[in-house]
Structures are given as structure tokens and as C-alpha cells.
Design an enzyme around this catalytic site. Structure first.
Site, mmCIF file in Angstrom:
data_model
loop_
_atom_site.group_PDB
_atom_site.id
_atom_site.type_symbol
_atom_site.label_atom_id
_atom_site.label_comp_id
_atom_site.label_asym_id
_atom_site.label_seq_id
_atom_site.Cartn_x
_atom_site.Cartn_y
_atom_site.Cartn_z
ATOM 1 N N HIS A 137 0.845 -1.209 0.000
ATOM 2 C CA HIS A 137 0.000 0.000 0.000
ATOM 3 C C HIS A 137 0.878 1.257 0.000
ATOM 4 O O HIS A 137 0.584 2.235 -0.700
ATOM 5 C CB HIS A 137 -0.876 0.053 1.248
ATOM 6 C CG HIS A 137 -1.860 -1.070 1.379
ATOM 7 N ND1 HIS A 137 -1.735 -2.059 2.323
ATOM 8 C CD2 HIS A 137 -2.995 -1.339 0.695
ATOM 9 C CE1 HIS A 137 -2.751 -2.892 2.215
ATOM 10 N NE2 HIS A 137 -3.532 -2.486 1.239
ATOM 11 N N GLY A 176 -2.932 -1.924 -6.964
ATOM 12 C CA GLY A 176 -1.837 -2.886 -7.043
ATOM 13 C C GLY A 176 -2.117 -3.974 -8.071
ATOM 14 O O GLY A 176 -3.267 -4.396 -8.255
ATOM 15 N N GLN A 193 -8.924 -7.429 -10.372
ATOM 16 C CA GLN A 193 -9.588 -6.218 -9.864
ATOM 17 C C GLN A 193 -9.153 -4.992 -10.679
ATOM 18 O O GLN A 193 -9.976 -4.151 -11.048
ATOM 19 C CB GLN A 193 -9.237 -6.018 -8.390
ATOM 20 C CG GLN A 193 -9.651 -4.666 -7.847
ATOM 21 C CD GLN A 193 -9.449 -4.547 -6.354
ATOM 22 O OE1 GLN A 193 -10.248 -5.026 -5.591
ATOM 23 N NE2 GLN A 193 -8.381 -3.898 -5.915
ATOM 24 N N SER A 238 0.311 -8.930 1.395
ATOM 25 C CA SER A 238 -1.149 -8.899 1.462
ATOM 26 C C SER A 238 -1.549 -8.738 2.917
ATOM 27 O O SER A 238 -0.885 -9.287 3.814
ATOM 28 C CB SER A 238 -1.707 -10.222 0.923
ATOM 29 O OG SER A 238 -3.049 -10.393 1.354
ATOM 30 N N ARG A 289 -3.846 -10.177 4.228
ATOM 31 C CA ARG A 289 -4.254 -11.498 4.723
ATOM 32 C C ARG A 289 -3.058 -12.369 5.142
ATOM 33 O O ARG A 289 -3.262 -13.388 5.802
ATOM 34 C CB ARG A 289 -5.110 -12.221 3.679
ATOM 35 C CG ARG A 289 -6.471 -11.547 3.505
ATOM 36 C CD ARG A 289 -7.476 -12.389 2.747
ATOM 37 N NE ARG A 289 -8.799 -11.820 2.863
ATOM 38 C CZ ARG A 289 -9.402 -11.036 1.954
ATOM 39 N NH1 ARG A 289 -8.770 -10.735 0.842
ATOM 40 N NH2 ARG A 289 -10.617 -10.571 2.161
HETATM 41 O O1 PAF Z 1 -8.109 -3.845 -3.100
HETATM 42 C C1 PAF Z 1 -8.743 -3.456 -2.100
HETATM 43 O O2 PAF Z 1 -8.197 -3.253 -1.018
HETATM 44 C C2 PAF Z 1 -10.236 -3.245 -2.223
HETATM 45 O O3 PAF Z 1 -10.820 -4.176 -3.053
HETATM 46 C C3 PAF Z 1 -10.613 -1.813 -2.630
HETATM 47 C C4 PAF Z 1 -10.108 -1.483 -4.030
HETATM 48 C C5 PAF Z 1 -10.042 -0.812 -1.639
HETATM 49 C C6 PAF Z 1 -12.140 -1.658 -2.659
HETATM 50 O O4 PAF Z 1 -12.692 -1.895 -1.403
#
Ligand code: PAF
Length: 281
Positions: free
Chosen positions: A37, A148, A154, A186, A188
Site C-alpha cells: 500500500h 496494485g 480487480q 497482502s 491477509r
Molecule cells: O483492493 C482493495 O483493497 C479493495 O478491493 C478496494 C479497491 C479498496 C475496494 O474496497
């Protein structure tokens, strides 16, 4: 750095930048931030005058048996990390601020490219992402938005959404940030036990092994089967190992740049990763 929890507060905080026609960069997140991030924020800082990061665990992108309730909420720590990398504004709304008290009657569904890979295993997930990202785009009104490449599907969904709904936003994909042992960062990963964490880099190792084999002429089918075998032997339950073009079209042979996608569970933790293998002719 300012932290805003309401749309009104965010508008007030962004008003000077909007009036001065500054380039607003936006990094949407669900918090529990890691270097991946922070690299999105660093990239945003290079290209924009003002950087907004949202922290919102979006309930509508989680399935009924997924980890919405347990998803780590670490706002204080996240805020410190964001301040350190020079984020200007954190937008951390409540669920009520985002969705109000009435049920949401609008859905946004990007078809085709959401039909398989994670879309098949997580029904409704990408609709939830498309809705929240559209709302956040309308709220923040950025010039550029940063996502990312770990969540490759996504990213493709967001690009399609931006094109189809004419959002005046440039979408920037940022390469995957990996730990020293190759594991894709991640939020997670924090669910993994120390034993599982030691095994988790097998995903990246199997992807790199696949890349080498493809470049040596081994067939795509064989390479994908080998990844499944390696992961299963290491203790993963494989959800999918698939190859697609960078535009997410099906590919059967390695005759163009090819993305290999993996989703696999270690215990209850589902990990995803991907590697773009360049075709050198
Ligand atoms: O990738 C993520 O963390 C989420 O899917 C996002 C893009 C913030 C949408 O909630």
C-alpha cells in the site's frame, strides 16, 4: 496529514486543492496497511500534488462466509504509516457514512472479465468492489487512482469500469511488492501461522519455476499442472491455476505475454498471486 470521516469533511479538506486545480491522487484501501500500500502512496506522490488514501472495509465485497468481521482494523497504526510516507488526507468513513441506513438498490456489474478466476470463487465480490470504487471516485474526484497488480483481475475490472462509465480518471497499476522470500504482500498474510508463513513463498517459487519452463519451451498445460502439483504437495488447497492474456482472454499456448494466476488456501487463508511472463518470440 488530515483524517476525515465524513464526505462533508473530505470536501472541505479538498476544497483548496480543487479550487487551485491541483492533481489529486487517490489510493483506495481497506486498511491494515503494508509496504505494498505504501508503494501505491509513494507512486501517487510522484505523479500528484495531493494524495488521498481511503481506509474502508467494504462490507458488500465480502461473501457470507468470508472474513469481513475479522478483517483487521488498524486505523491508528495505518495513520502513522501514511503520515510517514507523506499522505495528505486519510478518508476513513463508517459503513453508515458510505451506505446510509437504507439498503442499496443500485448494483454495478462488470461482466465477462469477472466470470472466472476470483469472480468464480467469490460470487458478487467484483460487484461490491465496482460499487464502492465508483462511490469513492465520485466522493474524492481524483485525477489519478492507484491500484496494485497483485489484484490483477480487480485492476482490469476498474479499468473497464472507468472506461464504460466515463470516469475522468487515469488508472495506474503498480507492480506487486514482495517480501524478501518472494511472498506477495497482502493484509491477509497476517492470518498465517509461522509454519504456514514459511510455506507461503512456494506460490512465488512455483510461478518463477513456471516462467523458466515456459521460456524453455515446456507447454502451458504442463506448466500449469506442475504449479498445482507443487502447491498441493506443499500443503495448499488450490482454488485455481490459470493462464490468461494481459487483457484476461483465455490462452492455450505460450505465444504472447501471458499472465499466470494462482489462488490457493493455506488452512483458512486464501492467497492470490500472479506473474506476467513476457513472450520473447
Ligand atoms: O483492493 C482493495 O483493497 C479493495 O478491493 C478496494 C479497491 C479498496 C475496494 O474496497
Amino acid at each position: 496529514m488530515k483524517t476525515e470521516t465524513t464526505i462533508q469533511g473530505l470536501n472541505a479538506a479538498l476544497s483548496p486543492a480543487r479550487t487551485a486545480k491541483k492533481r489529486i491522487g487517490f489510493v483506495p484501501t481497506m486498511g491494515n496497511l503494508h509496504e505494498g500500500h505504501l508503494n501505491l502512496v509513494r507512486e501517487a506522490k510522484k505523479l500528484c500534488d495531493v494524495v488521498v488514501v481511503s481506509i474502508f472495509v467494504n462490507p458488500i465485497q465480502f461473501g457470507p462466509n468470508e472474513d469481513f468481521d475479522n478483517y483487521p482494523r488498524t486505523l491508528d497504526k495505518d495513520s502513522q504509516l501514511l503520515a510517514d510516507v507523506g499522505c495528505d488526507i486519510v478518508f476513513a468513513p463508517s459503513v453508515e457514512q458510505m451506505y446510509g441506513k437504507q439498503p442499496l438498490l443500485t448494483n454495478i456489474s462488470v461482466s465477462g472479465i469477472t466470470a472466472d478466476l476470483c469472480g468464480a470463487s467469490r460470487p458478487g465480490h467484483f460487484d461490491g468492489v465496482a460499487v464502492v470504487v465508483s462511490k469513492l471516485f465520485n466522493i474524492v474526484q481524483p485525477s489519478l487512482a492507484f491500484f496494485g497488480q497483485k489484484d490483477f483481475q480487480q485492476l482490469a475490472v476498474i479499468r473497464q469500469l472507468v472506461q464504460d462509465l466515463s470516469f475522468p480518471i487515469e488508472v495506474i497499476g503498480v507492480p506487486i511488492t514482495r517480501a524478501a522470500d518472494g511472498l506477495a504482500l497482502s493484509s491477509r498474510n497476517g492470518y498465517l501461522t509461522p509454519e504456514q508463513r514459511a510455506v507461503a513463498p512456494t506460490i512465488y517459487q512455483s510461478l518463477k519455476h513456471a516462467e523458466k519452463a515456459l521460456l524453455e519451451g515446456v507447454s502451458l498445460d504442463t506448466v500449469l499442472a506442475e504449479i498445482t502439483t507443487q502447491l498441493t504437495q506443499a500443503g495448499f488447497v488450490v482454488d485455481y491455476v490459470e493462464a490468461r492474456s494481459p487483457a484476461l482472454q483465455m490462452v492455450t499456448d505460450f505465444k504472447q505475454d501471458t499472465v499466470i494466476f494462482v489462488a490457493a488456501k493455506l488452512g483458512t487463508t486464501r492467497l492470490i498471486d500472479n506473474l506476467i511472463v513476457k513472450f520473447v518470440g
